[in-house]
Scaffold this motif. Structure first.
Motif, short mmCIF file in Angstrom:
data_model
loop_
_atom_site.label_atom_id
_atom_site.label_comp_id
_atom_site.label_asym_id
_atom_site.label_seq_id
_atom_site.Cartn_x
_atom_site.Cartn_y
_atom_site.Cartn_z
N SER A 199 -2.12 13.70 3.38
CA SER A 199 -3.13 13.07 2.53
C SER A 199 -4.26 14.04 2.18
O SER A 199 -4.91 13.88 1.13
CB SER A 199 -3.71 11.83 3.23
N ILE A 210 -5.40 5.32 3.51
CA ILE A 210 -4.27 4.43 3.80
C ILE A 210 -3.54 4.82 5.09
O ILE A 210 -3.30 3.95 5.95
CB ILE A 210 -3.32 4.37 2.60
N ILE A 263 -5.70 3.85 8.11
CA ILE A 263 -5.78 2.40 8.31
C ILE A 263 -4.49 1.85 8.91
O ILE A 263 -4.52 1.03 9.83
CB ILE A 263 -6.10 1.70 6.96
N MET A 264 -3.35 2.33 8.40
CA MET A 264 -2.08 1.87 8.92
C MET A 264 -1.89 2.30 10.38
O MET A 264 -1.35 1.56 11.20
CB MET A 264 -0.93 2.42 8.07
N PHE A 266 0.82 -1.21 0.00
CA PHE A 266 0.00 0.00 0.00
C PHE A 266 0.85 1.26 0.00
O PHE A 266 0.55 2.23 -0.71
CB PHE A 266 -0.96 -0.01 1.19
N TRP A 267 1.93 1.26 0.78
CA TRP A 267 2.77 2.46 0.79
C TRP A 267 3.52 2.62 -0.52
O TRP A 267 3.74 3.76 -0.98
CB TRP A 267 3.75 2.42 1.96
N MET A 307 -6.93 7.28 -2.15
CA MET A 307 -5.79 6.79 -1.39
C MET A 307 -5.74 7.36 0.02
O MET A 307 -4.96 6.89 0.86
CB MET A 307 -4.49 7.17 -2.12
N TYR A 319 0.98 4.18 -2.88
CA TYR A 319 0.68 5.57 -2.51
C TYR A 319 1.84 6.50 -2.88
O TYR A 319 1.66 7.54 -3.53
CB TYR A 319 0.41 5.62 -1.01
#
Length: 585
Positions: A465, A566, A569-570, A383-384, A563, A387
């Protein structure tokens, strides 16, 4: 500071060997030097463990007769005092050995061979926790100076990507090709420094090479490649040279953070790596500014000549003043000096033993296979990577879109168009001015009191973000000629702020989550984002012409919104996800 600085630099090390160890001598080379032997290094499976009394008594160290005339004298009645064993933080070479896991070496038999050789060798380490040769113990002034050098090196290479872009139109006209074909000179440079770390960065981890040698040799090749690039008479010659230049310049972009980590304690790394990131961002941001005036006043070749002057000046300076920082390399050199002085072939550094047992397959696993394994099996990495690659791609599409917005709509010339990029530069500078105090006041205390966890890196990504889609919508819908040109420039500053914070959060978070595999994780991230960043400029002009700047930026902003969850969530579930992983700590 200056003698040791030059002695451990590339030119100092070369002159040291060429002169037969007479110039730029180390403490071990001087008469009357006594060799401190840490307690653990005396242990040997052949002779048994040293007793406590052995650690405190004198041992005679003899030298081969044929070296008697040129080696420092160590009297037979001179005592060698054992010093306390260095802490884990002061001994990265030994810590590295403790981190070896299944798959790092070719099977259990190979591991046993390494451990056997370590047991049978007298391990050369730092002469105690306060050893001045340990980069962690350098003065703040010396660390700051070397940090400045790494920033200079990174900037002088990274500017090579975007400094080319103002000359794309002239290249297309001169060589009779489309603007997309001419843009490949930018794309292939980015592809080169995305692929390069997969092959070149591991060399800096080999004690026999170290970081400085890799930096200087590859930078020299980078400088030399600029001459035929500027003299190229067709696109077929230009494009391979641009790829090779990006490939050769890649170690600075991939290993600079490791060099800083060699010197600075963990609680300070966020600040110094943040400063290094400003230098990295400044390259592609200021490249069009410098290249725009050069291409407008002379021709596209002057963008390359300027790159030659910048990188050449950096090469000349760093060759004399950039010292080695890798603990493995410094201890390897110390072990070689002690073997020469004493004739004791069992004196070795831990990194040296490990490197001798690594095969080509081990290196390939670390650099070419494991980065992709981690990317596909680790959700955090995947995911990173996506992103950060998206943000990187938008950065390079931004570089190309400025021509549409400011040249075609606002009537800027190439030089003035380059000045429009200063909004991105100012945004990154101001963001660092805010980020550095945050790192000192919030992150540093967590390191010192032992309560730090990787997810503490992520709150700044919450802000980042949000900044990204705001800046994209703002830039896109204020880019028309009816709106003053300063408005989209201010919007671009918010984009660079979001990009900067996202990179700081994401890359540091990955480093904290996967410390044992950080080389593989960052190499994979660098490769993935570079491939995306290289592809975006190829369709940027058509993208903005066909959709219009407002709708095109809105599409990119919409992707940024998708995105956006993310980091949250992390932050919420990252620790739980890491608990499933056999790679994460």
């Amino acid at each position: 500071m200056a003698p040791a600085l030059i002695r451990d630099a590339f030119v100092g090390d070369v002159l040291y060997h060429v002169s037969g160890h007479r110039l730029f001598q180390h403490p071990e080379d001087r008469p009357g030097f006594t060799i401190p032997i840490p307690p653990r290094s005396i242990k040997s499976s052949r002779s048994g463990s040293a007793s406590p009394s052995n650690l405190e008594t004198a041992t005679a160290i003899e030298r081969p007769d044929d070296e008697e005339s040129r080696l420092p004298r160590v009297d037979s009645d001179q005592s060698t005092i054992a010093v306390p064993e260095a802490s884990e933080e002061q001994r990265p070479a030994r810590r590295k050995a403790a981190e070896v896991e299944e798959g790092d070496l070719a099977g259990e038999k190979e591991k046993a061979s390494v451990q056997q050789e370590i047991a049978e060798s007298r391990i050369v380490e730092w002469y105690g926790p306060d050893d001045p040769e340990d980069p962690q113990n350098w003065s703040t002034a010396k660390k700051s100076f070397v940090t400045f050098e790494i920033c200079m090196l990174t900037f002088s290479v990274y500017i090579g990507s975007a400094i080319y872009s103002p000359g794309i139109g002239e290249i297309a006209e001169q060589f009779g090709v489309s603007s997309v074909a001419a843009t490949l000179g930018l794309t292939l440079f980015v592809v080169g420094y995305g692929i390069g770390p997969m092959f070149l960065s591991p060399l800096s981890e080999i004690p026999q090479f170290g970081r400085t040698t890799v930096y200087i040799v590859t930078l020299a090749l980078f400088v030399v490649l600029q001459v035929p690039t500027a003299l190229a008479k067709n696109l077929g010659a230009l494009l391979p040279l641009r790829f090779l230049a990006g490939f050769a310049g890649s170690p600075a972009l991939a290993t600079g953070g490791a060099t800083l980590s060699d010197m600075w304690a963990p609680e300070y790394r966020a600040v110094v790596i943040g400063l290094w990131s400003v230098a990295a961002v400044s390259g592609p941001v200021l490249g069009p500014t410098v290249g725009g005036f050069a291409a407008q006043s002379e021709s596209w070749t002057w963008t390359i000549w300027i790159l030659l002057w910048l990188s050449g000046a950096a090469l000349a300076f760093l060759t004399f003043f950039l010292p080695e920082t890798s603990a493995s390399a410094l201890l390897y050199r110390r072990a070689a000096r002690l073997r020469r002085v004493t004739g004791d072939k069992q004196l070795k550094s831990q990194g040296e033993i490990e490197a001798e047992h690594m095969t080509v397959g081990d290196v390939a696993m670390m650099t070419l296979v494991r980065p992709f394994i981690l990317m596909f099996v680790e959700p955090i990495v995947a995911f990173w990577n996506i992103y950060i690659a998206l943000v990187y791609g938008i950065l390079y599409i931004f570089i190309e879109s400025f021509r549409v917005v400011f040249v075609e709509k606002h009537g800027f010339n190439l030089g003035e168009n380059g000045l429009a990029f200063l909004g991105l530069f100012v945004g990154s500078i101001l963001t660092y001015a805010v980020f550095a105090p945050y790192a000192v006041k919030v992150l540093k205390p967590r390191f010192l009191d032992g309560t730090f966890v990787p997810e503490m890196r992520l709150p700044i990504a919450f802000v980042a973000s949000v900044f990204l889609p705001i800046s994209m919508f703002w830039f896109g819908w204020t880019s028309s000629a009816s709106v003053h040109w300063i408005v989209p420039i201010i919007a671009s500053a918010f984009f660079s702020a979001g990009t900067y914070l996202l990179f700081q959060a994401g890359l540091n978070y990955l480093s904290d989550c996967y410390p044992r595999y950080i080389a593989s994780v960052l190499a994979g991230n660098d490769f993935f984002r570079s491939m995306v960043g290289a592809a975006f400029p190829l369709f940027s002009t058509a993208f903005f012409h066909n959709l219009g700047v407002g709708p095109a930026c809105s599409l990119l902003g919409g992707i940024a919104i998708l995105m956006l969850p993310i980091p949250y969530i992390m932050y919420r579930y990252g620790a739980h996800i890491r608990s499933w992983s056999k790679y994460a700590d």
